[in-house]
Design a protein around this motif. Structure first.
Motif, mmCIF file in Angstrom:
data_model
loop_
_atom_site.group_PDB
_atom_site.id
_atom_site.type_symbol
_atom_site.label_atom_id
_atom_site.label_comp_id
_atom_site.label_asym_id
_atom_site.label_seq_id
_atom_site.Cartn_x
_atom_site.Cartn_y
_atom_site.Cartn_z
ATOM 1 N N ARG A 75 0.816 -1.212 0.000
ATOM 2 C CA ARG A 75 0.000 0.000 0.000
ATOM 3 C C ARG A 75 0.847 1.259 0.000
ATOM 4 N NH1 ARG A 75 -3.841 -1.384 4.839
ATOM 5 N NH2 ARG A 75 -4.517 0.757 4.537
ATOM 6 N N GLY A 76 1.994 1.252 0.670
ATOM 7 C CA GLY A 76 2.872 2.412 0.681
ATOM 8 C C GLY A 76 3.433 2.699 -0.704
ATOM 9 N N LEU A 77 3.830 1.651 -1.402
ATOM 10 C CA LEU A 77 4.353 1.817 -2.758
ATOM 11 C C LEU A 77 3.277 2.371 -3.685
ATOM 12 C CD1 LEU A 77 6.454 1.424 -5.005
ATOM 13 C CD2 LEU A 77 5.619 -0.936 -5.201
ATOM 14 N N ILE A 78 2.084 1.819 -3.607
ATOM 15 C CA ILE A 78 0.989 2.286 -4.469
ATOM 16 C C ILE A 78 0.627 3.727 -4.116
ATOM 17 C CG2 ILE A 78 -1.417 1.889 -5.153
ATOM 18 C CD1 ILE A 78 0.700 -0.195 -6.206
ATOM 19 N N ALA A 79 0.607 4.069 -2.837
ATOM 20 C CA ALA A 79 0.314 5.447 -2.428
ATOM 21 C C ALA A 79 1.349 6.410 -2.996
ATOM 22 C CB ALA A 79 0.267 5.547 -0.902
ATOM 23 N N SER A 80 2.609 6.005 -2.969
ATOM 24 C CA SER A 80 3.669 6.853 -3.511
ATOM 25 C C SER A 80 3.512 7.050 -5.010
ATOM 26 C CB SER A 80 5.029 6.220 -3.198
ATOM 27 O OG SER A 80 6.070 6.961 -3.790
ATOM 28 N N LEU A 81 3.244 5.983 -5.725
ATOM 29 C CA LEU A 81 3.030 6.087 -7.171
ATOM 30 C C LEU A 81 1.840 6.986 -7.485
ATOM 31 C CD1 LEU A 81 3.575 2.358 -8.201
ATOM 32 C CD2 LEU A 81 5.065 4.287 -8.768
ATOM 33 N N TYR A 82 0.756 6.817 -6.744
ATOM 34 C CA TYR A 82 -0.444 7.608 -7.013
ATOM 35 C C TYR A 82 -0.285 9.059 -6.605
ATOM 36 C CZ TYR A 82 -3.703 4.737 -9.438
ATOM 37 O OH TYR A 82 -4.315 4.036 -10.432
ATOM 38 N N GLU A 83 0.492 9.325 -5.591
ATOM 39 C CA GLU A 83 0.773 10.723 -5.222
ATOM 40 C C GLU A 83 1.416 11.421 -6.424
ATOM 41 O OE1 GLU A 83 1.030 14.253 -3.153
ATOM 42 O OE2 GLU A 83 0.055 12.444 -2.372
ATOM 43 N N GLN A 84 2.388 10.763 -7.029
ATOM 44 C CA GLN A 84 3.051 11.333 -8.207
ATOM 45 C C GLN A 84 2.081 11.456 -9.378
ATOM 46 O OE1 GLN A 84 6.815 9.461 -9.196
ATOM 47 N NE2 GLN A 84 7.158 8.988 -7.045
ATOM 48 N N LEU A 85 1.273 10.429 -9.599
ATOM 49 C CA LEU A 85 0.314 10.455 -10.704
ATOM 50 C C LEU A 85 -0.714 11.575 -10.510
ATOM 51 C CD1 LEU A 85 -0.971 9.360 -13.283
ATOM 52 C CD2 LEU A 85 -2.134 7.634 -11.862
ATOM 53 N N ILE A 86 -1.221 11.718 -9.322
ATOM 54 C CA ILE A 86 -2.223 12.758 -9.057
ATOM 55 C C ILE A 86 -1.626 14.139 -9.250
ATOM 56 C CG2 ILE A 86 -3.647 13.812 -7.259
ATOM 57 C CD1 ILE A 86 -4.055 10.902 -6.167
ATOM 58 N N GLU A 87 -0.426 14.360 -8.733
ATOM 59 C CA GLU A 87 0.199 15.678 -8.901
ATOM 60 C C GLU A 87 0.475 15.969 -10.376
ATOM 61 O OE1 GLU A 87 0.456 18.212 -6.793
ATOM 62 O OE2 GLU A 87 -0.605 16.955 -5.346
ATOM 63 N N ALA A 88 0.904 14.965 -11.129
ATOM 64 C CA ALA A 88 1.106 15.157 -12.576
ATOM 65 C C ALA A 88 -0.220 15.434 -13.268
ATOM 66 C CB ALA A 88 1.780 13.929 -13.181
ATOM 67 N N SER A 89 -1.274 14.778 -12.823
ATOM 68 C CA SER A 89 -2.601 14.996 -13.395
ATOM 69 C C SER A 89 -3.103 16.405 -13.116
ATOM 70 C CB SER A 89 -3.594 13.967 -12.838
ATOM 71 O OG SER A 89 -3.227 12.661 -13.199
ATOM 72 N N ILE A 90 -2.875 16.881 -11.899
ATOM 73 C CA ILE A 90 -3.273 18.246 -11.543
ATOM 74 C C ILE A 90 -2.496 19.253 -12.384
ATOM 75 C CG2 ILE A 90 -3.207 19.984 -9.703
ATOM 76 C CD1 ILE A 90 -3.805 17.621 -7.725
ATOM 77 N N ALA A 91 -1.198 19.040 -12.538
ATOM 78 C CA ALA A 91 -0.382 19.943 -13.360
ATOM 79 C C ALA A 91 -0.888 19.948 -14.801
ATOM 80 C CB ALA A 91 1.086 19.524 -13.312
ATOM 81 N N HIS A 92 -1.230 18.779 -15.317
ATOM 82 C CA HIS A 92 -1.766 18.685 -16.684
ATOM 83 C C HIS A 92 -3.098 19.430 -16.788
ATOM 84 C CE1 HIS A 92 -2.397 16.985 -20.658
ATOM 85 N NE2 HIS A 92 -3.614 16.623 -20.269
ATOM 86 N N GLU A 93 -3.928 19.268 -15.780
ATOM 87 C CA GLU A 93 -5.225 19.948 -15.789
ATOM 88 C C GLU A 93 -5.046 21.463 -15.749
ATOM 89 O OE1 GLU A 93 -9.353 20.176 -13.226
ATOM 90 O OE2 GLU A 93 -8.097 18.385 -12.997
ATOM 91 N N PHE A 94 -4.114 21.959 -14.941
ATOM 92 C CA PHE A 94 -3.828 23.398 -14.924
ATOM 93 C C PHE A 94 -3.382 23.875 -16.307
ATOM 94 C CE2 PHE A 94 -3.270 23.534 -10.171
ATOM 95 C CZ PHE A 94 -4.170 24.574 -9.944
ATOM 96 N N GLU A 95 -2.479 23.128 -16.940
ATOM 97 C CA GLU A 95 -2.008 23.499 -18.279
ATOM 98 C C GLU A 95 -3.172 23.530 -19.278
ATOM 99 O OE1 GLU A 95 1.085 20.743 -19.310
ATOM 100 O OE2 GLU A 95 2.392 21.448 -17.694
#
Length: 102
Positions: A75-95
């Motif tokens: 679960r820690g590994l998946i949480a870390s991966l998703y934290e990065q994915l979500i932040e990249a998704s937010i950055a993409h949405e802002f762009e």
């Protein structure tokens, strides 16, 4: 090209690599779809301040945590991966939001 074997049926490294390559293609396709939803969100949300939604981020992380637990994944590994994915998704949405509204 034939369908890759299930992991438990692999007996050679080429079989393992073929399976990994197929999974990676599927993951990229799913990421493209996910980022498409971010583009839709940018189009739909009424203002730039609505792009970052911490309550939704927490909900997504909780959903993923439960799915990881069900799948028997770290679960820690998946949480870390998703934290990065979500932040990249937010950055993409802002762009995308800024591109649409110029």
């Amino acid at each position: 090209m034939s369908e890759p074997l299930d992991p438990e049926d692999c007996t050679t490294m080429p079989e393992v690599r073929a399976g990994v390559d197929e999974v990676d293609r599927a993951i990229v396709d799913l990421l493209a779809l996910r980022f498409g939803y971010m583009e839709a969100a940018a189009r739909i949300k009424p203002g730039r301040s609505a792009v970052r939604d911490e309550a939704r981020k927490a909900q997504v992380l909780a959903n993923v945590d439960a799915a990881a637990d069900e799948a028997g994944l770290d679960r820690g590994l998946i949480a870390s991966l998703y934290e990065q994915l979500i932040e990249a998704s937010i950055a993409h949405e802002f762009e995308e939001f800024d591109r649409i509204r110029g």
